[in-house]
Design a protein around this motif. Sequence first.
Motif, PDB file in Angstrom:
ATOM      1  N   GLN A 135      21.369  61.343  30.735  1.00  0.00           N
ATOM      2  CA  GLN A 135      21.036  62.618  29.885  1.00  0.00           C
ATOM      3  C   GLN A 135      20.908  62.052  28.309  1.00  0.00           C
ATOM      4  N   PHE A 136      21.658  61.132  27.972  1.00  0.00           N
ATOM      5  CA  PHE A 136      21.583  60.425  26.665  1.00  0.00           C
ATOM      6  C   PHE A 136      20.293  59.509  26.400  1.00  0.00           C
ATOM      7  N   ASP A 137      19.741  58.953  27.533  1.00  0.00           N
ATOM      8  CA  ASP A 137      18.530  58.147  27.541  1.00  0.00           C
ATOM      9  C   ASP A 137      17.428  59.168  27.388  1.00  0.00           C
ATOM     10  N   TRP A 138      17.468  60.394  28.125  1.00  0.00           N
ATOM     11  CA  TRP A 138      16.396  61.406  27.906  1.00  0.00           C
ATOM     12  C   TRP A 138      16.530  62.041  26.704  1.00  0.00           C
ATOM     13  N   ALA A 139      17.462  62.222  26.054  1.00  0.00           N
ATOM     14  CA  ALA A 139      17.651  62.511  24.766  1.00  0.00           C
ATOM     15  C   ALA A 139      17.120  61.805  23.773  1.00  0.00           C
ATOM     16  N   SER A 140      17.191  60.402  24.039  1.00  0.00           N
ATOM     17  CA  SER A 140      16.663  59.456  23.117  1.00  0.00           C
ATOM     18  C   SER A 140      14.898  59.287  23.087  1.00  0.00           C
ATOM     19  N   GLU A 141      14.559  59.620  24.493  1.00  0.00           N
ATOM     20  CA  GLU A 141      13.047  59.580  24.576  1.00  0.00           C
ATOM     21  C   GLU A 141      12.668  60.991  23.821  1.00  0.00           C
ATOM     22  N   SER A 142      13.319  61.969  23.966  1.00  0.00           N
ATOM     23  CA  SER A 142      12.917  63.192  23.388  1.00  0.00           C
ATOM     24  C   SER A 142      12.638  63.110  21.778  1.00  0.00           C
ATOM     25  N   VAL A 143      13.833  62.318  21.374  1.00  0.00           N
ATOM     26  CA  VAL A 143      13.640  62.161  19.771  1.00  0.00           C
ATOM     27  C   VAL A 143      12.601  61.277  19.564  1.00  0.00           C
ATOM     28  N   ARG A 144      12.117  60.211  20.326  1.00  0.00           N
ATOM     29  CA  ARG A 144      11.078  59.199  19.864  1.00  0.00           C
ATOM     30  C   ARG A 144       9.673  60.192  20.125  1.00  0.00           C
ATOM     31  N   GLU A 145       9.572  61.431  21.088  1.00  0.00           N
ATOM     32  CA  GLU A 145       8.430  62.107  21.190  1.00  0.00           C
ATOM     33  C   GLU A 145       8.390  62.877  19.942  1.00  0.00           C
ATOM     34  N   VAL A 146       9.370  62.993  19.209  1.00  0.00           N
ATOM     35  CA  VAL A 146       9.321  63.997  18.002  1.00  0.00           C
ATOM     36  C   VAL A 146       8.844  63.186  17.004  1.00  0.00           C
ATOM     37  N   LEU A 147       9.143  61.874  16.878  1.00  0.00           N
ATOM     38  CA  LEU A 147       8.873  61.068  15.915  1.00  0.00           C
ATOM     39  C   LEU A 147       7.104  60.918  16.021  1.00  0.00           C
ATOM     40  N   GLY A 148       6.388  60.815  16.989  1.00  0.00           N
ATOM     41  CA  GLY A 148       5.079  60.936  17.054  1.00  0.00           C
ATOM     42  C   GLY A 148       4.486  59.383  17.321  1.00  0.00           C
ATOM     43  N   LEU A 162       8.929  58.072  32.811  1.00  0.00           N
ATOM     44  CA  LEU A 162       9.113  57.985  34.155  1.00  0.00           C
ATOM     45  C   LEU A 162       9.766  56.732  34.513  1.00  0.00           C
ATOM     46  N   GLY A 163       9.918  55.709  33.835  1.00  0.00           N
ATOM     47  CA  GLY A 163      10.763  54.467  34.191  1.00  0.00           C
ATOM     48  C   GLY A 163      12.285  54.854  34.024  1.00  0.00           C
ATOM     49  N   VAL A 164      12.719  55.679  33.093  1.00  0.00           N
ATOM     50  CA  VAL A 164      14.036  56.042  32.980  1.00  0.00           C
ATOM     51  C   VAL A 164      14.443  57.053  34.175  1.00  0.00           C
ATOM     52  N   LEU A 165      13.534  57.837  34.540  1.00  0.00           N
ATOM     53  CA  LEU A 165      13.786  58.595  35.767  1.00  0.00           C
ATOM     54  C   LEU A 165      14.032  57.847  37.210  1.00  0.00           C
ATOM     55  N   ARG A 166      12.898  56.977  37.089  1.00  0.00           N
ATOM     56  CA  ARG A 166      12.885  55.897  38.529  1.00  0.00           C
ATOM     57  C   ARG A 166      14.213  55.092  38.509  1.00  0.00           C
ATOM     58  N   ARG A 167      14.426  54.582  37.289  1.00  0.00           N
ATOM     59  CA  ARG A 167      15.770  53.602  37.485  1.00  0.00           C
ATOM     60  C   ARG A 167      16.990  54.392  37.728  1.00  0.00           C
ATOM     61  N   PHE A 168      17.058  55.586  37.373  1.00  0.00           N
ATOM     62  CA  PHE A 168      18.229  56.414  37.488  1.00  0.00           C
ATOM     63  C   PHE A 168      18.113  56.618  38.974  1.00  0.00           C
ATOM     64  N   SER A 169      17.045  57.078  39.695  1.00  0.00           N
ATOM     65  CA  SER A 169      16.802  57.285  40.992  1.00  0.00           C
ATOM     66  C   SER A 169      17.269  56.125  41.885  1.00  0.00           C
ATOM     67  N   GLU A 170      16.876  55.023  41.496  1.00  0.00           N
ATOM     68  CA  GLU A 170      17.067  53.848  42.134  1.00  0.00           C
ATOM     69  C   GLU A 170      18.706  53.460  41.995  1.00  0.00           C
ATOM     70  N   ASP A 171      19.433  53.671  41.129  1.00  0.00           N
ATOM     71  CA  ASP A 171      20.634  53.415  40.666  1.00  0.00           C
ATOM     72  C   ASP A 171      21.517  54.452  41.595  1.00  0.00           C
ATOM     73  N   VAL A 172      21.120  55.646  41.544  1.00  0.00           N
ATOM     74  CA  VAL A 172      21.850  56.390  42.471  1.00  0.00           C
ATOM     75  C   VAL A 172      21.957  56.179  44.073  1.00  0.00           C
ATOM     76  N   THR A 173      20.532  55.605  44.192  1.00  0.00           N
ATOM     77  CA  THR A 173      20.303  55.347  45.788  1.00  0.00           C
ATOM     78  C   THR A 173      21.167  54.098  46.139  1.00  0.00           C
ATOM     79  N   GLU A 174      21.335  53.123  45.132  1.00  0.00           N
ATOM     80  CA  GLU A 174      21.995  51.881  45.417  1.00  0.00           C
ATOM     81  C   GLU A 174      23.643  52.178  45.444  1.00  0.00           C
TER      82      GLU A 174
END
Length: 234
Positions: A135-148, A162-174
Amino acid sequence: MQPPGPPGGDVTRDLTGTPFPLGDWGEPAERLDELYRWVETNALRTAEWYLSDRVWKRRSARILRIGTAVGVIAGAALPLLDLTGVAEGTAGWGYLSLLLGAACMACDRYFGLTSGWIRDVATAQAVQRRLQALQFDWASESVREVLGPTEGTASEAAERCLGVLRRFSEDVTELVRAETADWMVEFRSGPAPLALQSVGVVPARAESSHPSGRFPLPPGTRPNMPRQRPPETR
């Protein structure tokens, strides 16, 4: 891309997951939000499954532990009362109580109830901690998107998300795989069963102990060295 709240309604308590959301990428921001909700929902479902699974294990473990304590106390007290003459003829009941206490302890160890609910809690907490980091990583990416443009192009921002979501899914699977491997190790003795080896399933502890993939030789056995041909005499 704002992180949505937890999904409402009854969450299916299983580990089967849900189908990957497919659709048109004409609106990348909407598709990324949909992917985030899909990843978050699966993580919440996994954590809730472990928390619900630990309830009956914890109750059963407590009952068996109480039975063990009562059996041991009664098994020690009744023979003493018989020896002192306070309650004659109770020594046999004391031995029976001691046997029942040992049976309760054996059932707890055999079915892995105490260790099972502890693993469930640890895995659920690990998933929740990883979800909070997402959630914090996603908020960080949202701020980057606003910066343009100062933070790269739109395609680079989508790849980071997509990299953030993929790493998270792999971590939960592990995390789930590691918990399953610990459960397998608890019910085996010695090397992994042949049935598991044939399908390529080896517990994590065995993999980490022998990174080369070979099992240790029995004690007192020397490794066989390949024979070398003697040099030819001319």
